[in-house]
Design a protein around this motif. Structure first.
Motif, PDB file in Angstrom:
ATOM      1  N   THR A  85       0.821  -1.221   0.000  1.00 35.97           N
ATOM      2  CA  THR A  85       0.000   0.000   0.000  1.00 35.97           C
ATOM      3  C   THR A  85       0.851   1.265   0.000  1.00 35.97           C
ATOM      4  OG1 THR A  85      -0.190  -0.022   2.402  1.00 35.97           O
ATOM      5  CG2 THR A  85      -1.948  -1.139   1.138  1.00 35.97           C
ATOM      6  N   SER A  86       2.128   1.119  -0.252  1.00 31.80           N
ATOM      7  CA  SER A  86       3.032   2.264  -0.381  1.00 31.80           C
ATOM      8  C   SER A  86       3.639   2.261  -1.776  1.00 31.80           C
ATOM      9  CB  SER A  86       4.157   2.183   0.655  1.00 31.80           C
ATOM     10  OG  SER A  86       3.644   2.254   1.959  1.00 31.80           O
ATOM     11  N   GLU A 117      -6.952   3.877  -6.010  1.00 27.81           N
ATOM     12  CA  GLU A 117      -6.183   2.671  -5.719  1.00 27.81           C
ATOM     13  C   GLU A 117      -6.040   2.465  -4.216  1.00 27.81           C
ATOM     14  OE1 GLU A 117      -5.450   0.662  -8.077  1.00 27.81           O
ATOM     15  OE2 GLU A 117      -5.865   2.005  -9.759  1.00 27.81           O
ATOM     16  N   ASP A 118      -5.714   1.257  -3.825  1.00 33.98           N
ATOM     17  CA  ASP A 118      -5.474   0.921  -2.424  1.00 33.98           C
ATOM     18  C   ASP A 118      -4.038   1.303  -2.055  1.00 33.98           C
ATOM     19  OD1 ASP A 118      -5.669  -0.098   0.150  1.00 33.98           O
ATOM     20  OD2 ASP A 118      -5.272  -2.170  -0.492  1.00 33.98           O
ATOM     21  N   VAL A 119      -3.790   2.617  -2.011  1.00 35.59           N
ATOM     22  CA  VAL A 119      -2.464   3.139  -1.706  1.00 35.59           C
ATOM     23  C   VAL A 119      -2.599   4.095  -0.530  1.00 35.59           C
ATOM     24  CG1 VAL A 119      -0.474   4.408  -2.583  1.00 35.59           C
ATOM     25  CG2 VAL A 119      -1.743   2.909  -4.110  1.00 35.59           C
ATOM     26  N   HIS A 120      -1.784   3.895   0.471  1.00 38.45           N
ATOM     27  CA  HIS A 120      -1.846   4.649   1.720  1.00 38.45           C
ATOM     28  C   HIS A 120      -0.799   5.766   1.793  1.00 38.45           C
ATOM     29  CE1 HIS A 120      -2.603   5.303   5.963  1.00 38.45           C
ATOM     30  NE2 HIS A 120      -1.355   5.012   6.273  1.00 38.45           N
ATOM     31  N   GLU A 169      -4.547   8.852   1.632  1.00 39.79           N
ATOM     32  CA  GLU A 169      -5.953   8.544   1.917  1.00 39.79           C
ATOM     33  C   GLU A 169      -6.712   9.803   2.267  1.00 39.79           C
ATOM     34  OE1 GLU A 169      -5.856   4.107   3.541  1.00 39.79           O
ATOM     35  OE2 GLU A 169      -5.281   5.626   4.994  1.00 39.79           O
TER      36      GLU A 169
END
Length: 169
Positions: A85-86, A117-120, A169
Motif C-alpha cells: 500500500t506504499s 487505488e489501495d495506496v496509503h 488517503e
C-alpha cells in the motif's frame, strides 16, 4: 503550450530511455552510473501498466509535436507484501522542459489516478541539492522525513538523499 498526459506504452520506450539516460550521464539525480539500453529499460516500462497503483504517465506537447516532455511514475516502494500500500514516486523531465508546469501537471494526474487505488503512502527520494524537486514535492504535500547522508557516490562525489512522504488517503 498544450500538454497531453496519458499512460506510457511500448512506443514511448526510446524517448523515455533517452530522457532517463540524460540524467544518468549528466547528473547525480539518479544513482545509475551507466546509461541503460532499451532492452534493460523494457521491464521497467512493463512493470507500469495502464491501471493499478504502479503507473507511468507521459506528458506530450500536442501543439508543437516536440515529443515527450517528461514522465512520472508510481512504483513499488519495497518488494515485501506488507509494503503493497506504499509507492515510490518519481518524475523526470526532458532537458529544457522544466519550469513550464509539466512536472506539476504530471503529478496532478498521477495523484488523481492513485486516489482510486489501495495506496496509503507515497515516498520520494531526492538527491541533494535539488531545490526544484524539493519545491515540487512540498507543493504536493510531501513532508521531509529524513536524509540518508552520503548514501551514493557519483562523479567522484558523495551525495545525500532526502526522503519525503505523502499520505494518500
Amino acid at each position: 503550450m498544450e500538454v497531453q498526459v496519458s499512460p506510457g506504452d511500448e512506443a514511448d520506450l526510446a524517448a523515455l530511455t533517452d530522457i532517463y539516460n540524460h540524467y544518468v550521464r549528466a547528473t547525480a539525480i539518479t544513482f545509475d552510473v551507466t546509461p541503460v539500453t532499451l532492452g534493460e529499460r523494457r521491464p521497467w516500462l512493463l512493470a507500469h501498466p495502464e491501471d493499478g497503483p504502479h503507473r507511468l504517465l507521459v506528458a506530450r506537447d500536442t501543439r508543437t509535436g516536440d515529443g515527450i516532455l517528461g514522465y512520472a511514475t508510481s512504483s513499488p516502494f519495497r518488494p515485501k507484501a506488507a509494503y503493497a500500500t506504499s509507492v515510490e514516486t518519481s518524475i523526470y523531465l526532458a532537458p529544457g522542459a522544466g519550469g513550464r508546469g509539466v512536472g506539476t501537471l504530471l503529478y496532478e494526474r498521477l495523484f488523481a489516478a492513485l486516489r482510486s487505488e489501495d495506496v496509503h503512502r507515497a515516498y520520494a527520494g531526492v538527491t541533494l541539492p535539488n531545490e526544484a524537486s524539493i519545491r515540487l514535492h512540498e507543493r504536493f504535500g510531501f513532508e521531509r522525513v529524513g536524509v540518508y547522508r552520503e548514501v551514493g557516490r557519483k562523479f567522484g562525489v558523495y551525495h545525500d538523499v532526502a526522503w519525503f512522504e505523502k499520505r494518500l488517503e
